[in-house]
Write an enzyme that holds these catalytic residues in place. Structure first.
Site, short mmCIF file in Angstrom:
data_model
loop_
_atom_site.label_atom_id
_atom_site.label_comp_id
_atom_site.label_asym_id
_atom_site.label_seq_id
_atom_site.Cartn_x
_atom_site.Cartn_y
_atom_site.Cartn_z
N ASP A 30 0.85 -1.19 0.00
CA ASP A 30 0.00 0.00 0.00
C ASP A 30 0.89 1.25 0.00
O ASP A 30 1.91 1.30 0.70
CB ASP A 30 -0.91 -0.01 1.23
CG ASP A 30 -2.07 0.96 1.10
OD1 ASP A 30 -3.22 0.50 1.02
OD2 ASP A 30 -1.83 2.19 1.07
N ILE A 31 0.51 2.25 -0.79
CA ILE A 31 1.33 3.45 -0.92
C ILE A 31 1.30 4.28 0.37
O ILE A 31 2.21 5.07 0.62
CB ILE A 31 0.84 4.29 -2.13
CG1 ILE A 31 1.94 5.18 -2.67
CG2 ILE A 31 -0.40 5.10 -1.80
CD1 ILE A 31 1.65 5.77 -4.04
N VAL A 96 -10.93 2.88 -3.74
CA VAL A 96 -10.54 2.34 -5.05
C VAL A 96 -11.52 1.23 -5.38
O VAL A 96 -11.63 0.24 -4.64
CB VAL A 96 -9.09 1.82 -5.05
CG1 VAL A 96 -8.74 1.22 -6.40
CG2 VAL A 96 -8.11 2.93 -4.70
N HIS A 100 -10.01 -5.37 -3.53
CA HIS A 100 -8.68 -5.56 -2.93
C HIS A 100 -8.85 -6.00 -1.50
O HIS A 100 -9.73 -5.54 -0.79
CB HIS A 100 -7.83 -4.29 -3.02
CG HIS A 100 -8.51 -3.04 -2.52
ND1 HIS A 100 -9.43 -2.36 -3.26
CD2 HIS A 100 -8.40 -2.37 -1.35
CE1 HIS A 100 -9.87 -1.32 -2.57
NE2 HIS A 100 -9.26 -1.31 -1.40
N HIS A 102 -6.99 -5.96 2.03
CA HIS A 102 -5.90 -5.38 2.81
C HIS A 102 -5.34 -6.46 3.73
O HIS A 102 -6.10 -7.19 4.39
CB HIS A 102 -6.41 -4.25 3.71
CG HIS A 102 -6.90 -3.02 3.02
ND1 HIS A 102 -6.13 -1.89 2.88
CD2 HIS A 102 -8.09 -2.74 2.43
CE1 HIS A 102 -6.83 -0.96 2.25
NE2 HIS A 102 -8.02 -1.45 1.97
P1 5GP Z 1 -9.71 1.33 0.21
O1 5GP Z 1 -9.82 2.61 1.01
O2 5GP Z 1 -10.38 1.46 -1.14
O3 5GP Z 1 -10.14 0.10 0.94
O4 5GP Z 1 -8.16 1.12 -0.02
C1 5GP Z 1 -7.46 1.66 -1.10
C2 5GP Z 1 -6.01 1.62 -0.72
O5 5GP Z 1 -5.25 1.88 -1.88
C3 5GP Z 1 -5.60 2.66 0.32
O6 5GP Z 1 -5.08 2.03 1.47
C4 5GP Z 1 -4.56 3.52 -0.41
O7 5GP Z 1 -3.51 3.94 0.42
C5 5GP Z 1 -4.11 2.60 -1.52
N1 5GP Z 1 -3.64 3.28 -2.72
C6 5GP Z 1 -4.24 4.35 -3.31
N2 5GP Z 1 -3.55 4.71 -4.41
C7 5GP Z 1 -2.50 3.86 -4.50
C8 5GP Z 1 -1.42 3.73 -5.43
O8 5GP Z 1 -1.29 4.48 -6.40
N3 5GP Z 1 -0.52 2.75 -5.21
C9 5GP Z 1 -0.63 1.91 -4.14
N4 5GP Z 1 0.32 0.97 -4.01
N5 5GP Z 1 -1.63 1.99 -3.24
C10 5GP Z 1 -2.56 2.95 -3.43
#
Ligand code: 5GP
Ligand code: ZN
Length: 114
Positions: A30-31, A96, A100, A102
């Site tokens: 995760d970034i 996103v 995915h 985590h």
């Molecule tokens: P969500 O909030 O949708 O469950 O998690 C999306 C995750 O994607 C977040 O933890 C965020 O930090 C990660 N993320 C967003 N953009 C990028 C990216 O460009 N690269 C990577 N490696 N992770 C990302």
């Protein structure tokens, strides 16, 4: 999907620190890590949310969990523990819209989550 961030990472168009790749899945750091180990396990195929899973996807989801477990084990976290999370839609904070999982490990994780 051309405008999907994780489809672009899967395609190699956007760089990511890859942890694992196979025919069905890609896993990368995760970034914005929320724990010492924070990996995202994503299917290569675009699926927007957990709500969009269908019966034939059951094996894929099982593989996602088993891959998370294998990564946790490989990084030495299996014994102390780790968390796996699918966020789905707004109330869970999904940002996103490409499925995915985590994987978070390496510190005590509070419960209930915020
Ligand atoms: P969500 O909030 O949708 O469950 O998690 C999306 C995750 O994607 C977040 O933890 C965020 O930090 C990660 N993320 C967003 N953009 C990028 C990216 O460009 N690269 C990577 N490696 N992770 C990302
Ligand atoms: Zn996608």
């Amino acid at each position: 999907m051309a405008d999907c961030l994780f489809c672009r990472i899967v395609a190699g168009d956007i760089p990511a620190a890859l942890i694992h790749q196979d025919d069905d899945l890609v896993a990368f750091n995760d970034i914005q890590p929320q724990a010492p180990l924070h990996v995202l396990i994503v299917p290569r195929r675009h699926i927007a949310t957990v709500n969009d899973l269908t019966a034939p996807d059951e094996v894929l989801v099982g593989r996602m969990l088993r891959t998370a477990s294998a990564i946790a084990q490989a990084h030495g976290h299996a014994g102390r523990g780790y968390r796996t999370v699918f966020n789905c839609n707004a109330d869970a904070g999904q940002t996103v819209f490409h499925l995915h999982l985590h994987l978070l490990a390496g510190r005590g994780l509070g419960w209930p989550p915020g």
